[in-house]
Design a protein around this motif. Structure first.
Motif, PDB file in Angstrom:
ATOM      1  N   ARG A 252       0.671  -1.120  -0.081  1.00  0.00           N
ATOM      2  CA  ARG A 252       0.024  -0.055   0.044  1.00  0.00           C
ATOM      3  C   ARG A 252       0.836   1.113  -0.053  1.00  0.00           C
ATOM      4  NH1 ARG A 252      -2.653  -1.464   4.959  1.00  0.00           N
ATOM      5  NH2 ARG A 252      -2.216   0.776   5.626  1.00  0.00           N
ATOM      6  N   TYR A 253       0.536   2.153  -0.694  1.00  0.00           N
ATOM      7  CA  TYR A 253       1.068   3.448  -0.699  1.00  0.00           C
ATOM      8  C   TYR A 253      -0.162   4.367  -0.184  1.00  0.00           C
ATOM      9  CZ  TYR A 253       1.911   8.168  -2.237  1.00  0.00           C
ATOM     10  OH  TYR A 253       2.312   9.624  -2.491  1.00  0.00           O
ATOM     11  N   GLU A 254       0.081   5.341   0.931  1.00  0.00           N
ATOM     12  CA  GLU A 254      -0.648   6.220   1.321  1.00  0.00           C
ATOM     13  C   GLU A 254      -0.005   7.278   1.979  1.00  0.00           C
ATOM     14  OE1 GLU A 254      -2.715   3.874   4.774  1.00  0.00           O
ATOM     15  OE2 GLU A 254      -4.242   2.975   3.421  1.00  0.00           O
ATOM     16  N   ALA A 255      -0.292   8.423   1.626  1.00  0.00           N
ATOM     17  CA  ALA A 255       0.022   9.676   2.080  1.00  0.00           C
ATOM     18  C   ALA A 255       1.683   9.819   2.426  1.00  0.00           C
ATOM     19  CB  ALA A 255      -0.521   9.969   3.494  1.00  0.00           C
ATOM     20  N   GLY A 256       2.354   9.326   1.197  1.00  0.00           N
ATOM     21  CA  GLY A 256       3.590   9.388   1.241  1.00  0.00           C
ATOM     22  C   GLY A 256       4.475   7.806   1.803  1.00  0.00           C
ATOM     23  N   ARG A 257       3.603   7.156   2.442  1.00  0.00           N
ATOM     24  CA  ARG A 257       4.352   6.084   3.304  1.00  0.00           C
ATOM     25  C   ARG A 257       4.131   4.653   2.078  1.00  0.00           C
ATOM     26  NH1 ARG A 257       0.220   6.567   7.532  1.00  0.00           N
ATOM     27  NH2 ARG A 257       0.338   4.312   7.478  1.00  0.00           N
ATOM     28  N   LEU A 258       5.120   3.891   2.497  1.00  0.00           N
ATOM     29  CA  LEU A 258       4.854   2.620   1.672  1.00  0.00           C
ATOM     30  C   LEU A 258       4.846   1.637   2.881  1.00  0.00           C
ATOM     31  CD1 LEU A 258       5.110   1.049  -0.768  1.00  0.00           C
ATOM     32  CD2 LEU A 258       7.591   0.643  -0.151  1.00  0.00           C
ATOM     33  N   ILE A 259       3.707   0.629   2.773  1.00  0.00           N
ATOM     34  CA  ILE A 259       3.371  -0.043   3.798  1.00  0.00           C
ATOM     35  C   ILE A 259       3.359  -1.698   3.026  1.00  0.00           C
ATOM     36  CG2 ILE A 259       1.821  -1.034   5.310  1.00  0.00           C
ATOM     37  CD1 ILE A 259       0.818   2.022   5.409  1.00  0.00           C
ATOM     38  N   ILE A 260       4.162  -2.585   3.639  1.00  0.00           N
ATOM     39  CA  ILE A 260       4.218  -3.896   3.049  1.00  0.00           C
ATOM     40  C   ILE A 260       3.727  -4.880   4.028  1.00  0.00           C
ATOM     41  CG2 ILE A 260       5.746  -5.657   2.164  1.00  0.00           C
ATOM     42  CD1 ILE A 260       7.662  -3.280   1.238  1.00  0.00           C
ATOM     43  N   ASN A 261       2.766  -5.705   3.836  1.00  0.00           N
ATOM     44  CA  ASN A 261       2.104  -6.484   4.860  1.00  0.00           C
ATOM     45  C   ASN A 261       1.988  -6.087   6.102  1.00  0.00           C
ATOM     46  OD1 ASN A 261       1.985  -8.460   2.659  1.00  0.00           O
ATOM     47  ND2 ASN A 261       3.794  -9.601   3.022  1.00  0.00           N
ATOM     48  N   GLY A 262       1.320  -4.814   5.902  1.00  0.00           N
ATOM     49  CA  GLY A 262       1.280  -4.280   7.280  1.00  0.00           C
ATOM     50  C   GLY A 262       2.289  -3.625   8.087  1.00  0.00           C
ATOM     51  N   GLU A 263       3.446  -3.508   7.520  1.00  0.00           N
ATOM     52  CA  GLU A 263       4.582  -3.109   7.997  1.00  0.00           C
ATOM     53  C   GLU A 263       5.121  -1.959   7.577  1.00  0.00           C
ATOM     54  OE1 GLU A 263       9.175  -4.724   8.416  1.00  0.00           O
ATOM     55  OE2 GLU A 263       7.349  -6.192   9.590  1.00  0.00           O
ATOM     56  N   GLU A 264       5.490  -0.879   8.123  1.00  0.00           N
ATOM     57  CA  GLU A 264       6.016   0.563   7.770  1.00  0.00           C
ATOM     58  C   GLU A 264       7.276   0.133   6.913  1.00  0.00           C
ATOM     59  OE1 GLU A 264       5.191   3.834   7.489  1.00  0.00           O
ATOM     60  OE2 GLU A 264       3.251   3.406   8.447  1.00  0.00           O
ATOM     61  N   SER A 265       7.345   0.812   5.868  1.00  0.00           N
ATOM     62  CA  SER A 265       8.541   0.212   4.804  1.00  0.00           C
ATOM     63  C   SER A 265       9.225   1.568   4.091  1.00  0.00           C
ATOM     64  CB  SER A 265       8.218  -0.701   3.627  1.00  0.00           C
ATOM     65  OG  SER A 265       7.886  -1.772   4.287  1.00  0.00           O
ATOM     66  N   GLY A 266       9.009   2.723   4.764  1.00  0.00           N
ATOM     67  CA  GLY A 266       9.647   3.949   4.475  1.00  0.00           C
ATOM     68  C   GLY A 266       8.662   4.982   3.575  1.00  0.00           C
ATOM     69  N   SER A 267       9.393   5.969   3.308  1.00  0.00           N
ATOM     70  CA  SER A 267       8.320   7.113   2.627  1.00  0.00           C
ATOM     71  C   SER A 267       8.700   6.783   1.178  1.00  0.00           C
ATOM     72  CB  SER A 267       9.031   8.465   2.885  1.00  0.00           C
ATOM     73  OG  SER A 267      10.174   8.705   2.669  1.00  0.00           O
ATOM     74  N   VAL A 268       7.875   7.288   0.301  1.00  0.00           N
ATOM     75  CA  VAL A 268       7.830   7.178  -1.140  1.00  0.00           C
ATOM     76  C   VAL A 268       7.342   8.800  -1.537  1.00  0.00           C
ATOM     77  CG1 VAL A 268       7.018   6.365  -3.362  1.00  0.00           C
ATOM     78  CG2 VAL A 268       7.187   4.933  -1.155  1.00  0.00           C
ATOM     79  N   SER A 269       8.233   9.394  -2.501  1.00  0.00           N
ATOM     80  CA  SER A 269       7.836  10.860  -2.908  1.00  0.00           C
ATOM     81  C   SER A 269       7.453  10.911  -4.349  1.00  0.00           C
ATOM     82  CB  SER A 269       9.165  11.777  -2.549  1.00  0.00           C
ATOM     83  OG  SER A 269       9.329  11.566  -1.379  1.00  0.00           O
ATOM     84  N   GLU A 270       7.017  11.866  -4.810  1.00  0.00           N
ATOM     85  CA  GLU A 270       6.699  12.175  -6.087  1.00  0.00           C
ATOM     86  C   GLU A 270       7.716  12.001  -7.033  1.00  0.00           C
ATOM     87  OE1 GLU A 270       5.001  15.604  -9.092  1.00  0.00           O
ATOM     88  OE2 GLU A 270       4.465  15.690  -6.960  1.00  0.00           O
TER      89      GLU A 270
END
Length: 138
Positions: free
Chosen positions: A66-84
């Motif tokens: 999932r990508y939400e509000a600049g965050r990457l979440i993999i299988n429910g675990e925070e996995s860092g930020s993602v930018s434009e």
């Protein structure tokens, strides 16, 4: 055959030919909320959901990204930020890369996935007799 029916048939054939490569491709690519993505889709079952709020989700039996509000979440675990402008890739091996750097894979958040699988197992299922009845009687 009229010219109109030939023309309609030709337009339909051209549209079908244009769609055929994208339907058979196992990699789905695009841009959403400024994030570029390449997702190698699971052959078994998967869902790709683009939210109006800019969120993006890929859901398969072993991997939820999932990508939400600049965050990457993999299988429910925070996995860092993602930018434009960043490129998020889900590979055929179940590895998640951002700009070529590994952020996680299908084993990331393993405890959360195990919980999800347990919940799925506890859901009501049909007995063999019910399935046989439905198969034979519609």
């Amino acid at each position: 055959m009229s010219h109109r029916s030939v023309r309609v048939g030709l337009v339909f054939a051209i549209m079908l030919a244009m769609l055929a490569p994208s339907c058979s491709s196992l990699t789905w690519t695009g841009t959403h909320d400024g994030i570029r993505y390449s997702i190698h889709r699971d052959k078994r079952t998967h869902a790709i959901v683009k939210g109006e709020d800019g969120s993006l989700m890929y859901d398969s039996p072993e991997l939820i990204v999932r990508y939400e509000a600049g965050r990457l979440i993999i299988n429910g675990e925070e996995s860092g930020s993602v930018s434009e402008g960043d490129h998020v890739e889900v590979t055929g091996l179940g590895t998640v890369l951002v700009n070529g750097q590994r952020r996680g894979d299908k084993l990331t958040g393993h405890a959360a996935m195990q919980k999800r699988l347990q919940q799925a197992k506890s859901m009501q299922t049909h007995s063999e007799a019910e399935l046989d009845y439905k198969a034979n009687n519609g």
